[in-house]
Write an enzyme that holds these catalytic residues in place. Structure first.
Site: not given
Ligand SMILES: *[C@@H]1O[C@H](CO)[C@@H](O)[C@H](O)[C@H]1NC(C)=O
Ligand SMILES: *[C@@H]1O[C@H](CO)[C@@H](O)[C@H](O)[C@H]1NC(C)=O
Ligand SMILES: *[C@@H]1O[C@H](CO)[C@@H](O)[C@H](O)[C@H]1NC(C)=O
Ligand SMILES: *[C@@H]1O[C@H](CO)[C@@H](O)[C@H](O)[C@H]1NC(C)=O
Ligand SMILES: *[C@@H]1O[C@H](CO)[C@@H](O)[C@H](O)[C@H]1NC(C)=O
Ligand SMILES: *[C@@H]1O[C@H](CO)[C@@H](O)[C@H](O)[C@H]1NC(C)=O
Ligand SMILES: *[C@@H]1O[C@H](CO)[C@@H](O)[C@H](O)[C@H]1NC(C)=O
Ligand SMILES: *[C@@H]1O[C@H](CO)[C@@H](O)[C@H](O)[C@H]1NC(C)=O
Length: 399
Positions: A223, A246
């Site tokens: 993430d 991310h």
């Protein structure tokens, strides 16, 4: 009978001995070795009580204390280490801490929490192993927004004048590090590693905090490498390598009423490789109101990043939204400067601001992002007021 000089050297030696002894005695009293409190470094025995006992003795000591976790493997249950302490604290992890894998500890919000502590130094070269593989398969947060949250490996709540350095974090079940209500905290030379497909394993999340510096660290996760929530002031992020992951994000903001503003964030000198986003600001739509301002993203090098530069004020991933409603988060004074490398998708610069609260003063300077594998990248903007572009603009600026 001893001569006078021999007598004096005898007395001198005695005094030296007493002084050395006292010095050693002092050292011993302020080092709290968890092994002396019953920890067994076999990777099986639950060492939580030993660590808690060492912490509370150290915390009660009127002076500077070191809680030492020597080399070895320690099975450690969920725990909360609480201050305030009588003096400054060092938490020195040389060993490898292993999180539990049973179902009961899977649904707590934390593994190891430090709370209400001033002048805490967490360091030592050791590892916090969240053993996330035991939990990731049970994560259904993508499908169910009311899903149960898994433990954050390392939580710092209300910690001030402190630092985390020279530590490795691996395979957290949820975020690796979470800073909440912290002030004047430095995170330096930390390595965070989890697989690119592990759910919600953000590297470092910061919210409701001031004067935070994160530097010289390498983060690979499933993430955000670093995510920033509401209520921030004076945050510097420098010299970070990120990927997979991310990217580095501010948001999602505007989800709850009375969120604090995000003021003064610098993200400088970072390399992002194979990430979903580069640098991003995202807000919910519709949303509650707050302000984001004084943000600089500079000297960044991207390799094969899907969305290198992105402002997304229409964020609404997993619940029904009124797509016609806009975000009430006001974004202003945002600079993107000296950002280069490759985008893996055509839109390398994507600035989608709120219709009801258009972005104010967004600056793009020296942007050189080409399409990975050749071809021309492009930029798209909407609802930006007072935008300006300087220097190199590849793709051509939409401002
Ligand atoms: C702690 O030590 C300092 C001096 O080193 C002393 O002034 C203070 O009273 C001590 N506090 C407690 C709670 O013992
Ligand atoms: C943190 O340190 C500063 C000075 O360096 C001090 O003024 C402040 O009171 C400290 N914070 C706490 C909570 O003790
Ligand atoms: C960074 O931390 C590692 C241990 O995790 C240590 O070996 C190394 O010396 C540290 N580097 C610096 C520059 O402090
Ligand atoms: C962040 O960087 C700015 C500019 O260099 C500096 O003035 C500020 O004190 C830094 N803040 C922190 C928390 O390091
Ligand atoms: C950047 O961080 C890395 C560790 O990730 C370190 O080895 C390097 O010295 C740092 N560079 C600077 C300029 O501080
Ligand atoms: C990023 O990559 C550039 C070019 O490869 C290199 O000079 C720089 O040191 C790297 N910085 C970090 C933070 O890894
Ligand atoms: C945002 O900033 C404006 C002025 O710049 C201020 O009036 C307003 O109260 C702020 N909003 C929030 C939610 O902090
Ligand atoms: C932009 O970057 C490419 C390499 O990715 C380089 O060939 C080109 O010269 C750069 N353009 C400018 C104006 O710096």
């Amino acid at each position: 009978m001893a001569s006078l000089p021999t007598f004096f050297s005898l007395i001198f030696a005695l005094v030296v001995c007493i002084l050395v002894d006292q010095a050693i005695g002092k050292d011993q009293t302020n080092i709290f070795n968890v092994v002396k409190y019953g920890a067994v470094a076999d990777g099986k025995t639950d060492d939580s009580k030993a660590i808690l006992d060492a912490w509370s003795q150290a915390c009660e000591f009127n002076g500077s204390s070191v809680v030492l976790i020597p080399h070895g493997k320690y099975m450690v249950g969920p725990m909360v280490l609480t201050g305030p302490c009588k003096g400054s604290m060092e938490f020195m992890v040389q060993g490898d801490l292993q999180a539990p894998t049973d179902e009961a500890s899977r649904y707590l919000d934390h593994w190891i929490t430090f709370r209400y502590t001033n002048q805490l130094i967490l360091h030592g070269g050791g590892t916090f192993d969240g053993q996330g593989a035991s939990a990731w398969a049970y994560n259904n947060c993508l499908r169910d927004p009311h899903c149960k949250k898994f433990p954050v490996s390392l939580r710092w709540d209300f910690v001030t004048n402190s630092s985390i350095s020279n530590i490795n974090m691996v395979n957290s079940k949820n975020f690796h590090i979470n800073l909440f209500a912290c002030q004047h905290v430095e995170v330096r030379n930390v390595t965070i590693t989890a697989p690119g497909n592990s759910p919600n394993t953000d590297g470092i999340h910061i919210a409701v905090s001031k004067e935070i510096q994160i530097s010289d660290s390498s983060i690979s996760t499933g993430d955000d490498c670093i995510s920033m929530g509401p209520g921030l002031e004076n945050i510097n992020i420098t010299n970070i390598t990120c990927g997979p992951g991310h990217g580095i994000s501010i948001g999602s903001l505007g989800d709850t009423a009375n969120e604090g503003d995000v003021i003064g964030v610098n993200v400088l000198n970072c390399n992002l490789t194979d990430t979903l986003n580069g640098v991003r600001i995202k807000t919910w739509a519709p949303s509650f109101s707050s302000n984001v301002s004084g943000i600089t993203f500079g000297n960044l090098y991207f390799t094969n990043v899907d969305n290198p530069i992105i402002i997304d004020q229409q964020y609404c991933p997993s619940r029904s939204c009124y797509q016609q409603a806009s975000s009430s988060v006001q974004i202003s004074d945002v600079k993107f400067s000296n950002i280069w490398g490759t985008s893996s998708t055509e839109v390398a610069v994507d600035l989608q601001c709120s219709e009801s609260k258009p972005c104010q003063n967004v600056e793009l300077s020296d942007i050189n992002l080409s399409l990975q594998g050749g071809g021309v990248a492009k930029s798209t903007c909407s609802n930006v007021q007072g935008g300006a572009a300087y220097g190199v603009q590849n793709p051509p600026s939409c401002l």
